[in-house]
Motif scaffolding. Structure first.
Motif, PDB file in Angstrom:
ATOM      1  N   LYS A  52       0.795  -0.664   0.560  1.00  0.00           N
ATOM      2  CA  LYS A  52      -0.353   0.077  -0.313  1.00  0.00           C
ATOM      3  C   LYS A  52       0.765   1.236  -0.008  1.00  0.00           C
ATOM      4  O   LYS A  52       0.402   2.238  -0.457  1.00  0.00           O
ATOM      5  N   GLU A  53       2.148   0.773   0.662  1.00  0.00           N
ATOM      6  CA  GLU A  53       2.587   2.619   1.014  1.00  0.00           C
ATOM      7  C   GLU A  53       3.462   3.054  -0.191  1.00  0.00           C
ATOM      8  O   GLU A  53       3.921   3.619  -0.808  1.00  0.00           O
ATOM      9  N   LEU A  54       3.931   1.479  -1.286  1.00  0.00           N
ATOM     10  CA  LEU A  54       4.361   1.528  -2.100  1.00  0.00           C
ATOM     11  C   LEU A  54       3.362   2.098  -3.498  1.00  0.00           C
ATOM     12  O   LEU A  54       4.038   2.753  -4.449  1.00  0.00           O
ATOM     13  N   GLU A  55       2.541   1.555  -3.316  1.00  0.00           N
ATOM     14  CA  GLU A  55       1.537   2.067  -4.272  1.00  0.00           C
ATOM     15  C   GLU A  55       0.734   3.638  -3.928  1.00  0.00           C
ATOM     16  O   GLU A  55       1.212   4.012  -5.300  1.00  0.00           O
ATOM     17  N   ASP A  56       0.918   4.069  -3.465  1.00  0.00           N
ATOM     18  CA  ASP A  56       0.555   5.558  -2.568  1.00  0.00           C
ATOM     19  C   ASP A  56       1.484   6.362  -3.727  1.00  0.00           C
ATOM     20  O   ASP A  56       1.436   7.487  -3.940  1.00  0.00           O
TER      21      ASP A  56
END
Length: 67
Positions: A52-56
């Motif tokens: 999720k952090e990477l996607e954000d």
């Protein structure tokens, strides 16, 4: 949920060590199995958080790319 699982893991590890120390191997095996399940769940949660952090971060880069 993550913190709850970490607390449960600590307890189960303690119970597992105690049961092994008192030579109650059936209970020790039970706790070992539960510990492995909890660790697996924690790994999945950590992966989901990381993804999720990477996607954000990717989405933020894409948004700023055009400005």
């Amino acid at each position: 949920m993550y913190n709850t699982l970490k607390n449960k893991l600590k307890k189960y590890e303690m119970y597992q060590r105690m049961s092994h120390q008192y030579k109650d191997y059936d209970i020790s095996d039970y706790y070992t199995e539960e510990i492995n399940k909890i660790k697996s769940e924690l790994d999945e949660i950590q992966f989901d958080i990381w993804f999720k952090e990477l996607e954000d971060e990717y989405n933020e880069i894409q948004e700023n790319k055009y400005y």
